[in-house]
Design a protein around this motif. Structure first.
Motif, PDB file in Angstrom:
ATOM      1  N   GLU A   1      -4.166  10.728  -5.670  1.00 57.24           N
ATOM      2  CA  GLU A   1      -4.643   9.833  -6.407  1.00 57.24           C
ATOM      3  C   GLU A   1      -4.415   8.076  -5.304  1.00 57.24           C
ATOM      4  N   ILE A   2      -3.493   8.859  -4.136  1.00 63.01           N
ATOM      5  CA  ILE A   2      -3.758   7.880  -2.794  1.00 63.01           C
ATOM      6  C   ILE A   2      -4.829   7.979  -2.049  1.00 63.01           C
ATOM      7  N   LEU A   3      -5.493   8.835  -2.381  1.00 60.25           N
ATOM      8  CA  LEU A   3      -6.481   9.482  -1.535  1.00 60.25           C
ATOM      9  C   LEU A   3      -8.027   8.177  -2.352  1.00 60.25           C
ATOM     10  N   ASP A   4      -7.614   8.392  -3.718  1.00 58.59           N
ATOM     11  CA  ASP A   4      -8.519   7.900  -4.598  1.00 58.59           C
ATOM     12  C   ASP A   4      -8.255   6.414  -5.007  1.00 58.59           C
ATOM     13  N   GLY A   5      -7.274   6.138  -4.112  1.00 56.88           N
ATOM     14  CA  GLY A   5      -6.995   4.690  -4.897  1.00 56.88           C
ATOM     15  C   GLY A   5      -6.384   4.311  -5.979  1.00 56.88           C
ATOM     16  N   SER A   6      -6.336   5.343  -7.202  1.00 56.84           N
ATOM     17  CA  SER A   6      -5.978   5.403  -8.074  1.00 56.84           C
ATOM     18  C   SER A   6      -4.787   5.501  -8.683  1.00 56.84           C
TER      19      SER A   6
ATOM     20  N   PHE B   1       4.351   8.831   2.075  1.00 58.42           N
ATOM     21  CA  PHE B   1       2.493   8.753   2.481  1.00 58.42           C
ATOM     22  C   PHE B   1       1.507   9.220   3.511  1.00 58.42           C
ATOM     23  N   PRO B   2       0.624   9.950   3.162  1.00 55.35           N
ATOM     24  CA  PRO B   2      -0.349  10.366   3.893  1.00 55.35           C
ATOM     25  C   PRO B   2      -0.847   9.715   5.216  1.00 55.35           C
ATOM     26  N   GLU B   3      -0.152   9.032   6.275  1.00 46.91           N
ATOM     27  CA  GLU B   3      -0.734   7.821   7.091  1.00 46.91           C
ATOM     28  C   GLU B   3       0.336   8.569   8.275  1.00 46.91           C
ATOM     29  N   LYS B   4       1.076   8.881   7.727  1.00 47.81           N
ATOM     30  CA  LYS B   4       2.295   9.569   8.797  1.00 47.81           C
ATOM     31  C   LYS B   4       2.301  11.143   9.538  1.00 47.81           C
TER      32      LYS B   4
ATOM     33  N   TYR C   1       0.827  -1.554  -0.138  1.00 45.30           N
ATOM     34  CA  TYR C   1       0.151   0.046  -0.192  1.00 45.30           C
ATOM     35  C   TYR C   1       1.100   1.243   0.264  1.00 45.30           C
ATOM     36  N   ALA C   2       1.710   1.240   0.472  1.00 43.11           N
ATOM     37  CA  ALA C   2       2.756   2.726   0.672  1.00 43.11           C
ATOM     38  C   ALA C   2       3.916   2.719  -0.693  1.00 43.11           C
ATOM     39  N   GLY C   3       3.790   1.568  -1.325  1.00 44.06           N
ATOM     40  CA  GLY C   3       5.085   1.757  -2.163  1.00 44.06           C
ATOM     41  C   GLY C   3       4.362   2.138  -3.097  1.00 44.06           C
TER      42      GLY C   3
END
Length: 358
Positions: A350-355, A195-198, A38-40
């Protein structure tokens, strides 16, 4: 010329290292091996995809045979090992994948390196550099001296425990088999492509979307903040000048409370909205677009289990022996990071929408 294998090179720190080294040493060959969990994000490397001295391999570090083939076919002489699961909250919820990637994966790389470099080729000129974290040292009270390379390990989360185990494996392969290894333990990184989880990228995006800024406990947990480019600079110095078998701590000389970082972030975003009126149109849900301060989004919640109170890095060893010095102050580094996220909405959207996975 050096032939690099960079594991986890599509992740945050790994991709920054690849970009850094392409600028510094365009003649070197870099192969990135990344499982694209997921983070790559392969798009982190878009700017250099066409570089003739760069190639990308989608694969798992736990696949020892694959790693062996890469080492042989590309005459790899240097492994820089970033690949890891690294989010503490995720490790609390599901530790198994952390043990698999961080421990078993590191051992897989070490086995492949030993077999190809030592057992088959007798290759004396090689390096296995392992990128680790200050969290392996545990926690500090406000008056404790900062972590040094001789601080006893005392990990307090499944994540830090898995990294501690991988550190010990790397050390063992040097002392038992003679593999030329180095280890670096770094403090909290921040910068582009994170990655926008940190904390920093997550809270930037939360403010832009008017979402709560959840602060654990009293927010007085202290971290040493290290700009990712300074981290890359430290790793380059270790590769060039570091002694096999040694450990080097890389820090940013910026001990700050989480609450200070959040307040800095809120104030910087408020200032950015004042200077650029187009931000109100782009992000209508942000408090600034409604004439309110970003600070109103702060929410205090119960502290998480095993939350270390303070991390602090004593980087005197790498400074004295290798000439390392962080270039970025937190203030300058943070504002450039905020600017990057504001200018790269497509990347994080694109990360937020999964694309980004497509």
């Amino acid at each position: 010329m050096v032939n690099f294998l960079v594991t986890g090179g599509a992740g945050f720190i790994g991709s920054n290292f690849v970009h850094y080294m392409r600028k510094r040493r365009p003649e070197d060959n870099i192969i990135v091996l990344d499982a694209l969990t997921y983070a790559g994000n392969k798009k982190n490397l878009d700017a250099i995809q066409a570089d003739e001295n760069f190639s990308f391999i989608h694969g798992d570090i736990c696949d020892t045979a694959l790693v062996e083939n890469i080492l042989i076919e590309n005459d790899i002489d240097t492994i820089v090992h970033f690949a890891a699961e690294s989010h503490v909250d995720r490790s609390i919820e599901g530790p198994d994948v952390f043990l698999q990637t961080n421990i078993v994966g590191t051992h897989s790389l070490l086995k492949a390196a030993k077999k190809v470099w030592l057992d088959e080729k007798g290759k004396k000129d090689h390096r296995f550099h392992h990128v680790s974290t200050d969290e392996v040292y545990g926690t500090l009270s406000p008056d404790d001296p900062a972590f040094s390379e001789t601080t006893p390990y005392a990990p307090n989360s499944p994540y830090s425990a898995s990294k501690a185990a991988s550190d010990h494996l790397v050390r063992a392969y040097h002392h038992t088999y003679g593999l030329n290894t180095t280890i670096s333990n770094c403090s909290n990184n921040y910068g582009p492509y994170q990655f926008p989880e940190k904390l920093i990228p997550l809270f930037i995006l939360n403010v832009l979307h008017g979402r709560p800024l959840t602060i654990y406990g009293d927010g007085q947990q202290i971290r040493d903040w290290l700009h990712v480019e300074d981290h890359c600079r430290g790793i380059e110095l270790i590769l060039d000048k570091g002694k096999p078998g040694e450990v080097y701590n890389i820090g940013g000389n910026s001990e700050l409370t989480n609450l200070f970082v959040v307040d800095t972030l809120c104030n910087a975003i408020d200032e950015a909205f004042e200077k650029d009126e187009t931000l109100r149109k782009r992000f209508p849900d942000a408090p600034c677009s409604k004439g309110k301060p970003s600070q109103e989004l702060k929410v205090y919640v119960k502290d998480r289990p095993g939350h270390d109170r303070r991390y602090a890095i004593n980087a005197s060893k790498i400074e004295k022996e290798l000439g390392y010095k962080p270039v970025h102050t937190f203030e300058a580094g943070f504002f450039s990071t905020l600017e990057w996220y504001l200018n790269n909405e497509k990347w994080w959207q694109e990360i937020l929408d999964g694309s980004y996975r497509e």
